[in-house]
Scaffold this motif. Structure first.
Motif, mmCIF file in Angstrom:
data_model
loop_
_atom_site.group_PDB
_atom_site.id
_atom_site.type_symbol
_atom_site.label_atom_id
_atom_site.label_comp_id
_atom_site.label_asym_id
_atom_site.label_seq_id
_atom_site.Cartn_x
_atom_site.Cartn_y
_atom_site.Cartn_z
ATOM 1 N N GLU A 41 0.834 -1.202 0.000
ATOM 2 C CA GLU A 41 0.000 0.000 0.000
ATOM 3 C C GLU A 41 0.872 1.256 0.000
ATOM 4 O OE1 GLU A 41 -3.899 1.586 2.440
ATOM 5 O OE2 GLU A 41 -2.365 0.484 3.557
ATOM 6 N N GLY A 42 1.944 1.240 0.764
ATOM 7 C CA GLY A 42 2.878 2.359 0.778
ATOM 8 C C GLY A 42 3.537 2.558 -0.574
ATOM 9 N N GLN A 43 3.880 1.457 -1.226
ATOM 10 C CA GLN A 43 4.477 1.546 -2.561
ATOM 11 C C GLN A 43 3.487 2.159 -3.558
ATOM 12 O OE1 GLN A 43 5.635 -2.732 -2.629
ATOM 13 N NE2 GLN A 43 7.570 -1.981 -3.455
ATOM 14 N N ILE A 44 2.237 1.786 -3.463
ATOM 15 C CA ILE A 44 1.208 2.338 -4.351
ATOM 16 C C ILE A 44 1.062 3.842 -4.118
ATOM 17 C CG2 ILE A 44 -1.278 2.355 -4.878
ATOM 18 C CD1 ILE A 44 0.108 -0.109 -5.992
ATOM 19 N N ARG A 45 1.032 4.249 -2.848
ATOM 20 C CA ARG A 45 0.961 5.689 -2.552
ATOM 21 C C ARG A 45 2.181 6.411 -3.108
ATOM 22 N NH1 ARG A 45 -1.140 3.920 2.423
ATOM 23 N NH2 ARG A 45 0.894 4.191 3.391
ATOM 24 N N GLY A 46 3.339 5.735 -3.053
ATOM 25 C CA GLY A 46 4.554 6.321 -3.606
ATOM 26 C C GLY A 46 4.451 6.525 -5.107
ATOM 27 N N ILE A 47 3.855 5.570 -5.794
ATOM 28 C CA ILE A 47 3.659 5.700 -7.242
ATOM 29 C C ILE A 47 2.724 6.861 -7.540
ATOM 30 C CG2 ILE A 47 2.673 4.593 -9.293
ATOM 31 C CD1 ILE A 47 3.750 1.916 -8.140
ATOM 32 N N LYS A 48 1.676 6.978 -6.750
ATOM 33 C CA LYS A 48 0.750 8.102 -6.934
ATOM 34 C C LYS A 48 1.499 9.423 -6.786
ATOM 35 C CE LYS A 48 -3.477 10.129 -5.099
ATOM 36 N NZ LYS A 48 -4.474 10.067 -4.020
ATOM 37 N N GLY A 49 2.369 9.489 -5.803
ATOM 38 C CA GLY A 49 3.169 10.692 -5.604
ATOM 39 C C GLY A 49 4.089 10.970 -6.786
ATOM 40 N N LEU A 50 4.647 9.924 -7.362
ATOM 41 C CA LEU A 50 5.506 10.097 -8.531
ATOM 42 C C LEU A 50 4.728 10.693 -9.697
ATOM 43 C CD1 LEU A 50 7.559 6.758 -8.493
ATOM 44 C CD2 LEU A 50 8.330 9.038 -7.764
ATOM 45 N N ILE A 51 3.505 10.224 -9.887
ATOM 46 C CA ILE A 51 2.657 10.752 -10.957
ATOM 47 C C ILE A 51 2.356 12.223 -10.698
ATOM 48 C CG2 ILE A 51 0.370 10.605 -12.057
ATOM 49 C CD1 ILE A 51 2.296 8.333 -12.863
#
Length: 112
Positions: A41-51
């Motif tokens: 879940e943290g990794q997914i939030r990180g991807i969202k932040g990258l976008i």
């Protein structure tokens, strides 16, 4: 991903009633699985932040690959628990249709 201490867990048995479709994992197993999901879940939030930061696409794709790997690892741990408990119990109880169910599950996992 290398196995760490939380990856080595003991599994309790699943219910074998036809109407009952629940697993019965120990708190230790649930915690290990939940911990993995929290990291994903943290990794997914990180991807969202990258976008949101307009990060270069190739870097985002690299992070997506890491999440897919983490999900695959999670699936392997859960499948192991399922095999060692639910499937084994059903086979011992003569409920051989569980083998067909397992084959469908494995096919779904392998499509990815």
């Amino acid at each position: 991903m290398a196995e760490n201490q939380e990856d080595v867990v003991e599994f309790e048995h699943c219910g074998t009633s036809h109407s009952e479709r629940q697993s019965h994992h120990s708190e230790k197993v649930k915690q290990a699985l939940t911990s993995r999901l929290n990291r994903i879940e943290g990794q997914i939030r990180g991807i969202k932040g990258l976008i949101e930061k307009d990060t270069y696409c190739d870097d985002v794709i690299t992070q997506i690959s890491a999440v897919q790997s983490a999900l695959n690892s999670f699936s392997k741990v859960l499948l192991e628990a399922h095999l060692k408990s639910c499937v084994t119990e059903k086979i011992q109880a003569g409920e051989l249709e569980v083998v067909d169910e397992l084959l469908v599950t494995i096919q779904r996992l392998m499509k990815k």
